[in-house]
Design a protein around this motif. Structure first.
Motif: not given
Ligand code: ATP
Ligand code: PAF
Length: 259
Positions: A28-34, A6-15
């Motif tokens: 990159s530095v930033g944050a996102g949701v899996l 199983f491999i989650p996807h990631h959506i970066s919110g800002f970077w």
């Protein structure tokens, strides 16, 4: 029976991209949701992602609800599936996947975020797993409605919007790190996607719908966070913009699945 992962996807919110002369320290530095995710099955010949044959060598089939090329870090999922097939489920496989992402110009921080696992992942030092640093923060149990808006290449997006991503990204990361929280993520990701030009006025009006807690756009994906009772209504409204996917925020990580 074939090995399954199983491999989650990631959506970066800002970077904020960090480029060096070495792919291992580039990122990159930033944050996102899996979100997600994908299931990789080690069988057959070639690297397949849903209906697409990406490579003739290798032997992995990846099935995912999310398409390649929109902004779900599908290329990182492919690179991770391939590297784990070759090196096993070990940190060095994630380093290999990160190097492939950076070299192909398909991603900067997605492999580090997926390797870290959790729900909302903050990346505080750029680079491959083991060199870059990231941590996960809890998310409320809310729905995530996404829409596939357009296929846009990551390399093109990073080059054509480089200066605005660099300035908006630096401010976003500095503000988030002052007081990191899920609420701060929503506010900062919305602002970043407006400044970079991912989010238009039509998408922004969806923020006024009942139950909507926040929204942002990343490359060719619209992401709307919704109280669970309102998911179907919001999904219906978002349908006009592109193919819709509905998920619930939860802790996710790369893990083997029973055959
Ligand atoms: N590891 C890989 N192996 C083979 N082909 C790949 C690999 N990664 C990406 N591709 C190709 O690159 C394209 C998608 O990469 P891109 O980074 O633009 O999309 P994404 O990962 O879905 O989005 P993002 O990285 O912005 O979240 C696809 O057209 C696919 O054919
Ligand atoms: C560049 C990027 C937005 C592509 O998904 C991601 O890798 C990130 O946040 O670094």
């Amino acid at each position: 029976m074939a090995k399954r992962l199983f491999i989650p996807h990631h959506i970066s919110g800002f970077w904020l991209p960090v480029y060096t002369d070495d792919p291992v320290t580039t990122g990159s530095v930033g944050a996102g949701v899996l979100v997600g995710g994908a299931v990789a099955v080690y069988e057959g010949v070639g690297v397949r992602y849903n209906d697409a044959l990406l490579e003739r060598d290798g032997g992995v089939k990846i099935a995912s609800p999310f398409p390649l090329g929109y902004g779900y870090a599908a290329s990182a999922v492919v690179a991770i599936a391939k590297a784990i097939g070759e090196a096993g489920l070990a940190p060095r496989a994630f380093v290999k996947a990160h190097v492939e992402e950076v070299s192909r110009r398909t991603g900067l921080g997605d492999v580090l975020a997926i390797y870290t696992g959790g729900c909302l992942v903050a990346r505080v030092k750029a680079g491959a797993p083991g060199i870059g640093e990231a941590y996960s923060m809890p998310c409320p149990k809310v729905g995530v409605v996404t829409a596939d808006l357009a296929q846009i290449s990551t390399g093109h997006m990073l080059t054509s919007r480089h200066s605005v991503i660099a300035s908006a990204g630096a401010e976003a990361v500095a503000e988030f790190l002052k007081n990191p929280s899920f609420e701060a993520f929503l506010k900062i990701a919305l602002n970043f996607s407006k400044r970079v030009g991912f989010l238009d006025a039509r998408m922004e009006t969806l923020g006024k719908l009942p139950g909507v807690l926040g929204l942002f756009a990343k490359k060719g994906v619209l992401v709307v966070f919704v109280e669970r009772d309102w998911i179907l209504d919001v999904a219906h409204a978002v349908e006009a913009l592109g193919k819709v996917h509905v998920e619930t925020l939860r802790e996710l990580r790369v893990e083997p699945l029973l055959p």
